[in-house]
Structures are given as C-alpha cells and as structure tokens.
Design an enzyme around this catalytic site. Structure first.
Site, mmCIF file in Angstrom:
data_model
loop_
_atom_site.group_PDB
_atom_site.id
_atom_site.type_symbol
_atom_site.label_atom_id
_atom_site.label_comp_id
_atom_site.label_asym_id
_atom_site.label_seq_id
_atom_site.Cartn_x
_atom_site.Cartn_y
_atom_site.Cartn_z
ATOM 1 N N ASP A 8 -1.809 111.234 128.957
ATOM 2 C CA ASP A 8 -0.891 112.108 128.240
ATOM 3 C C ASP A 8 0.282 111.193 127.914
ATOM 4 O O ASP A 8 1.063 110.846 128.797
ATOM 5 C CB ASP A 8 -0.433 113.261 129.141
ATOM 6 C CG ASP A 8 0.512 114.197 128.407
ATOM 7 O OD1 ASP A 8 1.382 113.682 127.669
ATOM 8 O OD2 ASP A 8 0.397 115.411 128.557
ATOM 9 N N HIS A 9 0.372 110.773 126.648
ATOM 10 C CA HIS A 9 1.310 109.669 126.371
ATOM 11 C C HIS A 9 2.776 110.058 126.612
ATOM 12 O O HIS A 9 3.625 109.196 126.773
ATOM 13 C CB HIS A 9 1.085 109.071 124.981
ATOM 14 C CG HIS A 9 1.639 109.875 123.841
ATOM 15 N ND1 HIS A 9 0.968 110.925 123.286
ATOM 16 C CD2 HIS A 9 2.796 109.776 123.150
ATOM 17 C CE1 HIS A 9 1.685 111.430 122.297
ATOM 18 N NE2 HIS A 9 2.812 110.753 122.189
ATOM 19 N N HIS B 124 1.463 117.959 126.655
ATOM 20 C CA HIS B 124 2.811 117.367 126.738
ATOM 21 C C HIS B 124 3.882 118.355 127.203
ATOM 22 O O HIS B 124 4.698 118.047 128.064
ATOM 23 C CB HIS B 124 3.241 116.821 125.373
ATOM 24 C CG HIS B 124 2.229 115.940 124.713
ATOM 25 N ND1 HIS B 124 1.488 115.018 125.390
ATOM 26 C CD2 HIS B 124 1.831 115.845 123.413
ATOM 27 C CE1 HIS B 124 0.684 114.380 124.548
ATOM 28 N NE2 HIS B 124 0.877 114.879 123.344
HETATM 29 N N1 LIG Z 1 -4.277 109.185 116.280
HETATM 30 C C1 LIG Z 1 -3.347 109.648 117.115
HETATM 31 O O1 LIG Z 1 -2.125 109.565 116.879
HETATM 32 C C2 LIG Z 1 -3.747 110.302 118.395
HETATM 33 C C3 LIG Z 1 -5.077 110.401 118.751
HETATM 34 N N2 LIG Z 1 -5.425 110.964 119.951
HETATM 35 C C4 LIG Z 1 -6.819 111.061 120.350
HETATM 36 O O2 LIG Z 1 -7.440 109.767 120.296
HETATM 37 C C5 LIG Z 1 -8.798 109.872 119.927
HETATM 38 C C6 LIG Z 1 -9.051 109.021 118.684
HETATM 39 O O3 LIG Z 1 -8.254 109.495 117.642
HETATM 40 P P1 LIG Z 1 -8.098 108.713 116.248
HETATM 41 O O4 LIG Z 1 -8.018 107.253 116.461
HETATM 42 O O5 LIG Z 1 -6.999 109.400 115.528
HETATM 43 O O6 LIG Z 1 -9.475 109.069 115.533
HETATM 44 P P2 LIG Z 1 -10.139 108.356 114.257
HETATM 45 O O7 LIG Z 1 -10.962 109.405 113.595
HETATM 46 O O8 LIG Z 1 -9.160 107.608 113.462
HETATM 47 O O9 LIG Z 1 -11.115 107.287 114.925
HETATM 48 C C7 LIG Z 1 -12.357 107.632 115.485
HETATM 49 C C8 LIG Z 1 -13.107 106.366 115.873
HETATM 50 O O10 LIG Z 1 -14.365 106.690 116.415
HETATM 51 C C9 LIG Z 1 -15.373 105.860 115.801
HETATM 52 N N3 LIG Z 1 -16.633 106.603 115.843
HETATM 53 C C10 LIG Z 1 -16.881 107.859 115.385
HETATM 54 N N4 LIG Z 1 -18.163 108.219 115.644
HETATM 55 C C11 LIG Z 1 -18.728 107.167 116.292
HETATM 56 C C12 LIG Z 1 -20.011 106.929 116.838
HETATM 57 N N5 LIG Z 1 -20.982 107.841 116.792
HETATM 58 N N6 LIG Z 1 -20.244 105.737 117.440
HETATM 59 C C13 LIG Z 1 -19.275 104.790 117.507
HETATM 60 N N7 LIG Z 1 -18.044 104.964 117.013
HETATM 61 C C14 LIG Z 1 -17.763 106.131 116.407
HETATM 62 C C15 LIG Z 1 -14.835 105.631 114.400
HETATM 63 O O11 LIG Z 1 -15.319 104.451 113.849
HETATM 64 P P3 LIG Z 1 -16.556 104.318 112.836
HETATM 65 O O12 LIG Z 1 -16.380 105.360 111.790
HETATM 66 O O13 LIG Z 1 -16.441 102.908 112.343
HETATM 67 O O14 LIG Z 1 -17.754 104.535 113.668
HETATM 68 C C16 LIG Z 1 -13.353 105.422 114.734
HETATM 69 O O15 LIG Z 1 -13.141 104.101 115.190
HETATM 70 C C17 LIG Z 1 -9.039 111.378 119.720
HETATM 71 O O16 LIG Z 1 -9.512 111.927 120.923
HETATM 72 C C18 LIG Z 1 -7.645 111.921 119.413
HETATM 73 O O17 LIG Z 1 -7.535 113.294 119.730
HETATM 74 C C19 LIG Z 1 -4.477 111.397 120.842
HETATM 75 C C20 LIG Z 1 -3.140 111.328 120.544
HETATM 76 C C21 LIG Z 1 -2.658 110.813 119.283
HETATM 77 O O1 LIG Z 2 -0.374 114.026 121.038
HETATM 78 C C1 LIG Z 2 0.198 114.181 119.980
HETATM 79 O O2 LIG Z 2 1.463 113.767 119.867
HETATM 80 C C2 LIG Z 2 2.042 113.520 118.597
HETATM 81 C C3 LIG Z 2 3.555 113.468 118.826
HETATM 82 O O3 LIG Z 2 3.834 112.380 119.653
HETATM 83 P P1 LIG Z 2 5.278 111.713 119.650
HETATM 84 O O4 LIG Z 2 5.189 110.673 120.690
HETATM 85 O O5 LIG Z 2 5.481 111.176 118.265
HETATM 86 O O6 LIG Z 2 6.240 112.811 119.939
HETATM 87 C C4 LIG Z 2 1.678 114.574 117.591
HETATM 88 O O7 LIG Z 2 2.100 114.179 116.305
HETATM 89 C C5 LIG Z 2 0.177 114.745 117.554
HETATM 90 O O8 LIG Z 2 -0.150 115.821 116.697
HETATM 91 C C6 LIG Z 2 -0.370 115.025 118.926
HETATM 92 O O9 LIG Z 2 -1.786 114.912 118.893
#
Ligand SMILES: NC(=O)C1=CN([C@@H]2O[C@H](COP(=O)(O)OP(=O)(O)OC[C@H]3O[C@@H](n4cnc5c(N)ncnc54)[C@H](OP(=O)(O)O)[C@@H]3O)[C@@H](O)[C@H]2O)C=CC1
Ligand SMILES: O=C1O[C@H](COP(=O)(O)O)[C@@H](O)[C@H](O)[C@H]1O
Length: 491
Positions: A179-180, A242
C-alpha cells in the site's frame, strides 16, 4: 532483518506496464544512486511483448530520464536489467525463467535471494504465485519474497480466494502486500508525532478531539485507466486501502514495541472497532459522486462518462466522502471524516485533527466562537505539520486570532524524502514488513467496505455529480454541517 546493501534478483512481472515505468525503475535507480543497493542486484522484466534486452534497457533509460532531472551512469545501471518475454499463464515458461535467474545469481552474486514483484492485474496473482512454487523458483539457498500490488481482490470473498492461492505457495512472512501510502514520509510520521510527543498523546482521545478529517484529493482524472476504474471506483481504489490505513494509524493504541507484529495488531484492533454501515444508514454516512465536465484554471475538462473506456451511463463513483465511527473507549463519539476524489480543485493529501472548543469564549463577540486548535499533518505535495493556535490580535485588545506554527519538512535542509516505492522496495529487500499490509488488515478492510458497495449496488444511495475542478459534491459538505462541522479547505 538484513541491513545495508541487500543483494537480490528482482523479477518484475508486468515490466512493460505503467507502474514499472513510472514508479519501479526510478525507485531502483535512486536506491542505487543513494548506495542503498550496491553491485549485487539484477532486474528481470517479464511481460508478453517480444522485446530484446536492448529494447527493455532503452525503456528503463527513458523512464529514468523522464522522472529524474539529473540522471547519470545509465548504461552501467541498465546493464543489470534483463528481459524475458512470456505469457505468465504458460507454466512451461517458468523453467526457462528459473534458468535465467540461476545464471544471474552467479553473475551478480545475489546469494539466491529473489523478489517477485507482481505489477500486473490481480487476476494473475494466484497463477503466478503457484507456478513460481511448482516450478521450483522459490527453492533457492537464499530468501524468496512476493510483492503484490493492490487491489488485493475485489471484495472479501475474492480476496479470501486470492489469499488462499497465494498462501499455498508462500508463507505470510514472505508476502509483501504493497500500500504505497504506507511508504509516504508523513504517513510514517503519524506514529512519531503521536508517540514521541508528550504534548499530543494525552489529548489524543474523545475528551479533547472533536473530529478528524482525512483528505486525499487529486487533480488528475481517470486518465487511461478507465477499464480498471470502471470495476473499482474510488471506494475500492482508495478507501479500502489507503484511507483506512491512515485512519488505523491515527486511531491505534500505542504499540508496546515498534515491531511489525505489534503495530499490525494495534491497527487490526481499530479496523475491528469500525462501526459497520447498515443499509438504512448508508446515504447518511457515505456520499458518492462522479465528476462532470468543468474548468480548472483555463483548462476545460470533460466529465467522467466521456473518458476512454467508460460507459456513458456509468454509475462508478470517482469521489467518496464518509463518516467513520470507531466503537472503543478512546474514540466513542468522535467522527473520522474521510474524502477522496479525482478531478478536484487541488492535489492534496492531509489530515486535520480538530480539537474541542475551549469551555468559554472570552475573546470573541457573543454568538461567535473562538477558532478551534488544529493539528494539520500535510502528507503531499507539501510535507510537514501545522499547529493552529490562537494568539493576541495586535490592534484590538480583547480579540485573539488564529496563528500557525509551521514545520515544513520540504524546506528542512538535509532532508531528502525518498519516494514511497523506493522506501518500500528497500524495506522488502531488507525483510522489513512493517509498512506492508497483513492479510488480517486486508480482510477487515473489505469487511468494512463491502456492505457499503452492496448498498450502493441495491440503489440505496444516490450518485451525485460534482464539477471537475471543484471541492466535491455539496452533499459531502452537508454531512459535516449536520454534525456542526465543516471540511477544512483542500490544499
Ligand atoms: N499504474 C499505477 O499508478 C498503479 C498501479 N497499481 C497496480 O499495479 C498493477 C499494474 O498496473 P499497471 O502497470 O498500471 O498496469 P498496465 O496495464 O500498464 O501493465 C500491465 C502489465 O502486465 C503485462 N501483462 C498483461 N497480461 C500478461 C500476461 N498474460 N503475461 C505476461 N504479462 C502480461 C503487460 O505487458 P504485455 O502487454 O507486454 O504483456 C504489462 O506489462 C495493477 O495491479 C494495478 O492495480 C497500483 C497502484 C498504482
Ligand atoms: O493507488 C492509487 O493511488 C493513486 C494516488 O496516489 P498518490 O500517491 O498520487 O496520492 C491514485 O491516483 C490511483 O487511482 C490509485 O490506484
């Protein structure tokens, strides 16, 4: 807990994704630049895209140049990065991954230590954990740890199922649920402010505090996460994790020791004491809103329903305000108000502790009240503390005026606040799980949130709208007004 410069291979599942690029690569870079990680590390990126090592390294370079102003030694840094494309649902690929990890372990002398960071959609968490175990990737001479991103499930039953799948492969002490917010400097400071100051702890209860407000507002909208957000909404995206974590830190009893288990056990007691929201009370205690079009400065903003991958009849909330009651001796009768929303007027996370009014008004006109003392904990973008007191007004002998004692951490010399992900990754490498969420906390948080989302699903509360760039729906203001309070301003 191991100390300086831990050694490890870090496997990032989802290495071509948004989180890896925006948060994880820059965090690893800063850990290296700050000498927290030495030479003994390697990063393996996993995703389906058929990239080469060179393409992966160029993506990492890009990510660092975008987020860090003065970056150097990038070639040396990215030489520790390797890419291994495969579909994580394909069990046979894990053997090849294991061969690569063994090879890198020899090259970088990482003592068999492995971190598996699941930066992917939660539907893959269980499959990956089980394949790692089945194909022997966790059986090394060193330690293996699993880092899991939120959301941990969609509700209590799905979280329980997921937990069971993961626990078949990893012990609880190997699982790091991120939980960042728990990595943010001022969230970690809540404990210190409370338990290291004789001034606050005696007042930290229902005799002296009238209400506590926890706000996390964002200017950003849903951006390109519409598909995920439509299933999540602000309740699951922010409140279940959070916001409830911050409430737990504010309300918990002093732990007998600063160990992971003692702190967790105090937080768990708070989550158990949260008064459950009944169907008939849901619209009284929780307000849900969705952003409509609006203006922020000169910028015209579209409404949530016009965003990509969002239904034009979407009932997803982008804003939640809630009144939480904690049924224990310390907090009986003190509302904890929370609010979080996208497309609001300011990016601001802060906590305002409002103390009770003094017993008699000597300084203000009849009908007026002396402004309350406030303790404000600024979490972001500013980091610091403000204590609002009353002091004599220069020109009118009988009057007092509010004055602020400000401690701004951002301006303190020598303080270089690491980003949340950087701290948490380092904690995980050192085996310190204090700032990660234990299963009990996750389960209790879902138990609190599920009845609210169920009641919403039954249509027991209206979805209101608020203009983009505002401070949220009027209904949230009214919720506090009915209790004789008001929200302290955003920002
Ligand atoms: N982005 C953010 O700010 C935040 C994200 N999170 C959590 O982090 C996690 C990742 O989020 P995010 O980076 O935004 O997601 P993205 O959709 O940007 O990335 C998903 C990744 O998974 C890979 N992927 C998908 N399916 C497969 C598969 N079958 N095999 C291998 N690789 C696969 C994709 O690559 P490819 O298509 O090349 O396979 C890609 O690298 C989630 O659980 C999200 O809820 C939590 C807090 C904040
Ligand atoms: O986990 C999450 O947090 C961000 C907000 O994070 P912050 O550090 O910028 O306050 C939020 O935008 C996102 O929807 C949620 O998945």
């Amino acid at each position: 807990m191991t100390q300086e410069q831990p050694k490890s291979v870090i496997v990032i599942f989802g290495a071509t994704g948004d989180l890896a690029k925006r948060k994880l690569f820059p965090s690893i870079y800063r850990l290296v630049q700050n000498n927290k990680i030495g030479e003994n590390f390697a990063v393996v990126g996993v995703a389906r895209r058929p990239w080469t090592n060179e393409e992966f390294r160029s993506n990492v370079t890009d990510s660092i140049q975008t987020s860090i102003k003065e970056s150097k030694d990038l070639d040396e840094f990215t030489s520790h990065f390797h890419y291994h494309p495969f579909d994580v649902t394909n069990p046979s690929s894990y053997l090849e991954l294991n061969d690569l990890l063994n090879k890198l372990d020899g090259t970088y002398q990482t003592e068999g230590n492995r971190i598996f960071y699941l930066a992917m959609a939660p539907e893959f968490f269980g499959t990956i954990a089980q394949n790692l175990k089945k194909e022997g990737l966790t059986a090394t001479d060193g330690w293996s740890r699993l880092v899991i991103e939120k959301p941990f499930g969609h509700d209590l039953p799905s979280a329980q199922k997921l937990n069971q799948e993961i626990r078949e492969a990893f012990n609880e002490d190997q699982i790091y649920r991120i939980d960042h917010y728990l990595g943010k400097e001022m969230v970690q400071n809540i404990e210190v402010i409370r338990f290291a100051n004789a001034l606050f702890e005696p007042l930290w209860n229902n005799r002296y505090i009238s209400n506590i407000q926890v706000t996390s507002s964002e200017v950003l909208g849903v951006e390109d996460r519409g598909r995920y957000y439509e299933k999540s909404g602000a309740l699951r995206d922010m409140v279940q994790n959070h916001m409830l974590q911050m409430v737990a830190l504010l309300a918990m009893e002093p732990p007998i020791k600063l160990t992971t288990d003692e702190i967790r056990s105090e937080k768990v007691k708070v989550l158990r004491a949260l008064r459950s929201v009944k169907d008939e009370d849901v619209s009284k205690y929780f307000i849900r809103g969705q952003y409509a079009g609006g203006k922020l400065g000169d910028k015209q903003l579209i409404g949530y329903r016009e965003e990509n991958n969002v239904e034009d009849t979407s009932q997803t909330e982008t804003y939640v305000a809630g009144k939480l009651l904690i049924d224990n001796f310390r907090w009986a009768g003190v509302p904890f108000y929370i609010r979080t929303g996208k497309r609001m007027a300011a990016k601001s996370t802060k906590i305002v502790v409002q103390f009770k009014d003094i017993p008699m008004n000597l300084y203000y006109n009849k009908g007026e009240t002396v402004p309350p003392n406030l303790l404000v904990i600024h979490i972001q973008p500013e980091e610091g503390i403000t204590l609002q007191l009353n002091a004599k007004k220069d020109d009118e002998a009988d009057y007092s005026k509010p004055v602020n004692l400000d401690l701004s951490n951002n301006f303190l010399e020598g303080i270089n606040t690491p980003e949340a992900y950087e701290k948490l990754l380092y904690d995980c490498m050192r085996g310190d799980a204090t700032n990660f969420t234990h299963w009990d906390e996750v389960a209790l948080s879902w138990s609190y949130v599920d009845p609210i989302s169920d009641a919403w699903k039954k249509g027991l509360a209206e979805l209101t709208t608020y203009p983009s760039g505002s401070s949220g729906p009027d209904e949230a203001d009214n919720m506090l007004k009915q209790d004789g309070f008001q929200w302290w301003p955003l920002g």
